[in-house]
Motif scaffolding. Sequence first.
Motif, PDB file in Angstrom:
ATOM      1  N   PRO A 206       3.878  -5.695 -13.088  1.00 44.90           N
ATOM      2  CA  PRO A 206       2.901  -6.001 -14.136  1.00 44.90           C
ATOM      3  C   PRO A 206       1.468  -5.757 -13.709  1.00 44.90           C
ATOM      4  O   PRO A 206       0.571  -5.700 -14.549  1.00 44.90           O
ATOM      5  CB  PRO A 206       3.144  -7.500 -14.397  1.00 44.90           C
ATOM      6  CG  PRO A 206       3.692  -8.021 -13.104  1.00 44.90           C
ATOM      7  CD  PRO A 206       4.504  -6.900 -12.518  1.00 44.90           C
ATOM      8  N   GLY A 207       1.189  -5.628 -12.384  1.00 41.94           N
ATOM      9  CA  GLY A 207      -0.171  -5.449 -11.913  1.00 41.94           C
ATOM     10  C   GLY A 207      -0.693  -4.049 -12.146  1.00 41.94           C
ATOM     11  O   GLY A 207      -0.047  -3.191 -12.754  1.00 41.94           O
ATOM     12  N   GLY A 208      -1.891  -3.797 -11.622  1.00 41.81           N
ATOM     13  CA  GLY A 208      -2.507  -2.493 -11.769  1.00 41.81           C
ATOM     14  C   GLY A 208      -2.055  -1.531 -10.685  1.00 41.81           C
ATOM     15  O   GLY A 208      -1.085  -1.766  -9.954  1.00 41.81           O
ATOM     16  N   GLU A 209      -2.807  -0.429 -10.563  1.00 43.09           N
ATOM     17  CA  GLU A 209      -2.424   0.621  -9.625  1.00 43.09           C
ATOM     18  C   GLU A 209      -2.430   0.122  -8.193  1.00 43.09           C
ATOM     19  O   GLU A 209      -1.525   0.433  -7.410  1.00 43.09           O
ATOM     20  CB  GLU A 209      -3.380   1.810  -9.768  1.00 43.09           C
ATOM     21  CG  GLU A 209      -3.050   2.961  -8.834  1.00 43.09           C
ATOM     22  CD  GLU A 209      -4.019   4.109  -8.970  1.00 43.09           C
ATOM     23  OE1 GLU A 209      -3.919   5.085  -8.199  1.00 43.09           O
ATOM     24  OE2 GLU A 209      -4.913   4.025  -9.848  1.00 43.09           O
ATOM     25  N   MET A 210      -3.432  -0.677  -7.810  1.00 46.89           N
ATOM     26  CA  MET A 210      -3.505  -1.178  -6.433  1.00 46.89           C
ATOM     27  C   MET A 210      -2.324  -2.086  -6.124  1.00 46.89           C
ATOM     28  O   MET A 210      -1.760  -2.034  -5.018  1.00 46.89           O
ATOM     29  CB  MET A 210      -4.818  -1.920  -6.210  1.00 46.89           C
ATOM     30  CG  MET A 210      -6.037  -1.010  -6.147  1.00 46.89           C
ATOM     31  SD  MET A 210      -6.092   0.004  -4.650  1.00 46.89           S
ATOM     32  CE  MET A 210      -6.663  -1.201  -3.448  1.00 46.89           C
ATOM     33  N   LEU A 214       0.489  -1.427  -3.332  1.00 43.97           N
ATOM     34  CA  LEU A 214       0.795  -2.383  -2.273  1.00 43.97           C
ATOM     35  C   LEU A 214       2.279  -2.719  -2.260  1.00 43.97           C
ATOM     36  O   LEU A 214       2.873  -2.908  -1.189  1.00 43.97           O
ATOM     37  CB  LEU A 214      -0.041  -3.659  -2.445  1.00 43.97           C
ATOM     38  CG  LEU A 214       0.108  -4.702  -1.341  1.00 43.97           C
ATOM     39  CD1 LEU A 214      -0.284  -4.115   0.013  1.00 43.97           C
ATOM     40  CD2 LEU A 214      -0.731  -5.934  -1.653  1.00 43.97           C
ATOM     41  N   ASP A 215       2.897  -2.799  -3.435  1.00 42.78           N
ATOM     42  CA  ASP A 215       4.341  -3.054  -3.490  1.00 42.78           C
ATOM     43  C   ASP A 215       5.112  -1.948  -2.768  1.00 42.78           C
ATOM     44  O   ASP A 215       6.065  -2.213  -2.031  1.00 42.78           O
ATOM     45  CB  ASP A 215       4.806  -3.146  -4.954  1.00 42.78           C
ATOM     46  CG  ASP A 215       4.336  -4.419  -5.632  1.00 42.78           C
ATOM     47  OD1 ASP A 215       3.992  -5.372  -4.915  1.00 42.78           O
ATOM     48  OD2 ASP A 215       4.298  -4.449  -6.877  1.00 42.78           O
ATOM     49  N   ARG A 216       4.700  -0.688  -2.972  1.00 36.51           N
ATOM     50  CA  ARG A 216       5.381   0.419  -2.300  1.00 36.51           C
ATOM     51  C   ARG A 216       5.127   0.355  -0.785  1.00 36.51           C
ATOM     52  O   ARG A 216       6.043   0.565   0.023  1.00 36.51           O
ATOM     53  CB  ARG A 216       4.906   1.744  -2.887  1.00 36.51           C
ATOM     54  CG  ARG A 216       5.427   3.006  -2.192  1.00 36.51           C
ATOM     55  CD  ARG A 216       6.948   3.103  -2.160  1.00 36.51           C
ATOM     56  NE  ARG A 216       7.604   3.107  -3.431  1.00 36.51           N
ATOM     57  CZ  ARG A 216       7.824   4.189  -4.182  1.00 36.51           C
ATOM     58  NH1 ARG A 216       7.397   5.364  -3.770  1.00 36.51           N
ATOM     59  NH2 ARG A 216       8.474   4.093  -5.330  1.00 36.51           N
ATOM     60  N   LEU A 217       3.899   0.051  -0.384  1.00 32.82           N
ATOM     61  CA  LEU A 217       3.586  -0.057   1.044  1.00 32.82           C
ATOM     62  C   LEU A 217       4.364  -1.189   1.692  1.00 32.82           C
ATOM     63  O   LEU A 217       4.802  -1.083   2.842  1.00 32.82           O
ATOM     64  CB  LEU A 217       2.085  -0.272   1.239  1.00 32.82           C
ATOM     65  CG  LEU A 217       1.171   0.884   0.829  1.00 32.82           C
ATOM     66  CD1 LEU A 217      -0.285   0.501   1.027  1.00 32.82           C
ATOM     67  CD2 LEU A 217       1.502   2.142   1.612  1.00 32.82           C
ATOM     68  N   LYS A 218       4.556  -2.272   0.944  1.00 26.68           N
ATOM     69  CA  LYS A 218       5.314  -3.406   1.483  1.00 26.68           C
ATOM     70  C   LYS A 218       6.748  -2.999   1.796  1.00 26.68           C
ATOM     71  O   LYS A 218       7.314  -3.396   2.808  1.00 26.68           O
ATOM     72  CB  LYS A 218       5.297  -4.563   0.472  1.00 26.68           C
ATOM     73  CG  LYS A 218       5.979  -5.834   0.966  1.00 26.68           C
ATOM     74  CD  LYS A 218       6.147  -6.849  -0.162  1.00 26.68           C
ATOM     75  CE  LYS A 218       4.818  -7.198  -0.791  1.00 26.68           C
ATOM     76  NZ  LYS A 218       4.981  -8.238  -1.845  1.00 26.68           N
ATOM     77  N   ARG A 219       7.338  -2.177   0.944  1.00 25.86           N
ATOM     78  CA  ARG A 219       8.715  -1.740   1.169  1.00 25.86           C
ATOM     79  C   ARG A 219       8.823  -0.818   2.387  1.00 25.86           C
ATOM     80  O   ARG A 219       9.863  -0.785   3.053  1.00 25.86           O
ATOM     81  CB  ARG A 219       9.249  -1.006  -0.059  1.00 25.86           C
ATOM     82  CG  ARG A 219       9.335  -1.847  -1.320  1.00 25.86           C
ATOM     83  CD  ARG A 219       9.882  -1.034  -2.468  1.00 25.86           C
ATOM     84  NE  ARG A 219       9.742  -1.704  -3.744  1.00 25.86           N
ATOM     85  CZ  ARG A 219      10.592  -2.596  -4.232  1.00 25.86           C
ATOM     86  NH1 ARG A 219      11.660  -2.923  -3.521  1.00 25.86           N
ATOM     87  NH2 ARG A 219      10.394  -3.166  -5.408  1.00 25.86           N
TER      88      ARG A 219
END
Length: 594
Positions: A206-210, A214-219
């Motif tokens: 639901p968040g924006g691009e950042m 960050l979700d992808r970087l976390k994975r």
Amino acid sequence: MKIRRLSEGTVNRIAAGEVVERPASAVKELVENALDAGATRIDIATANGGADLILVEDDGEGMEAADLSLAVERHATSKLPQDDLSHIVTMGFRGEALPSIGAVARLSIASRTKTGDAHEIRVDGGIVSGPSPAGFRAAGQHGTRVEVRELFFATPARLKFLKSARSEDLATLDVIKRLAMARPDVAFTLTADGRRVLDLPLEAGPGGEMERRLDRLKRIMGRDFAENAAPVNVDRDGVAIAGFAGLPTYNRANAQMQFLFVNGRPVRDKLLIGAVRGAYADFLARDRHPALALFLECDPAFVDVNVHPAKTEVRFRDAGLVRGLIVSALKRTLAGAGHRASTTVAGAALAALRPQSAAPSYRPAEAHSPGLNDPGRDFYAPLLDALPAARVEEAAAPAPPDLPLGVARAQLHETYVVAQTADGIVIVDQHAAHERLVYERMKKALANGGIARQPLLIPEIVALDPSEVTRIAARAEELAELGLVVEPFGPDAVAVREVPAMLGQADIAGLVRDLADDIAESGNALSLKERLEEVAGTLACHTSVRAGRRLSGEEMNALLREMEATPHSGQCNHGRPTYVELKLADIERLFGRR
């Protein structure tokens, strides 16, 4: 005639040597093609490290039969509509990947557009067959399926240079991770020898691009990175930098956790790496490296991506602007992090406190009812009677929640300050913390008042090579601004007439020689600035609160309040933490209360 044209097959094999160094190189080219085709899902599979099989499937726009025929010809591409090499907006463009792969392997490409029929073309060691009709996935689906078998079968000598299957798999995994970091809007899977090793869903939170980035970087980089990274976001002179920078205390022994992207393209560029090192030089020892992921966006005409066959290096039209922007953006981000230290510091402390061997589970006994016999009291009674009476003080008021580092409660071994926070405790190394505070004051004084210079009674003559003398003389004005006044003294020496007053009894000759080497390597005089900061750190060390000094309650709390108000106070000058925070919940788990 002594000069002759090479055959088409030989030319393709030479191109393959430039573009396809190993299986991971082929995977990179194929995945970049899928991204350029607008894919939202890319599935990759390999066998035997990619030497036996590379399979890349995507749901992109697909190709017609005529496009398939052109796709396997050298210097044919859909990515330069105006033949403008200065305006490249795609991941790839060289037009050599597919024919180069087909020249050294058995290549098949099946593709279907949204409205057309599926077709397939094959290239075996440079020999093209097709295109011909082919079955492709389920009815109505579109995209492209590229299959590469027996890589380098046409150039067997290249097989000898491949590493083990595991090493090649790791190289492929690294390539996919880097491409996936830049595209959280695309799902990726990687299967090696039938085993799924990477599964990244499309990030659609639901968040924006950042937030999605960050979700992808976390994975990929791990939850610890996401918890210990600060956002970077700056836009100046047509160059935008976004991403996340790890706190200095969240550092590594190598630079493997540094990821840099230019217009969505993962790069390993010396300029960018040097800028990162320069930004963190004030916070980390030279053998430690930060973790970060930075995404730089600029006008395609501002950067040349055609300087390396594998497109891993770039050249900027104004390299100084980019380097300065990266350094200032990172320093601003780290300053905005304030006194934060990484959460992994507390994790390491808790891990050290836990017993290494498995202990038997313990369940506290139920409380005894009044009047019942207490065996524990009977057992300890003789010891309790022999001990001096303990001093019991009224419980102190809890720490206000607006004081992140809490209120000082005690000093241990005249070295560590123990503070109580609203939900845990903080242990502060008083010497390291005060050293950082003094250091930051000195840096501010340097910035505001300039560098004080100390004239030498007798100029120091430093012998150098003539080329080094030339480099030093060319930077004389800049060096004078930094407090070092030098001038040529013959063809193979320089005379040092003034030095920064901070240097004291420093090895001036060694400093000048190192400075000449650094100017030759990087083309700037940053080394002297770094030297001055090192000297400032040494002075701060000698003027700060030393370990072994007893502090009053007012002094301890004053130290805590200044730490909260001072940027970078969460780590000393070498990136080590100045404090450890333990949450009450973690402490309760240590004692089996949770």
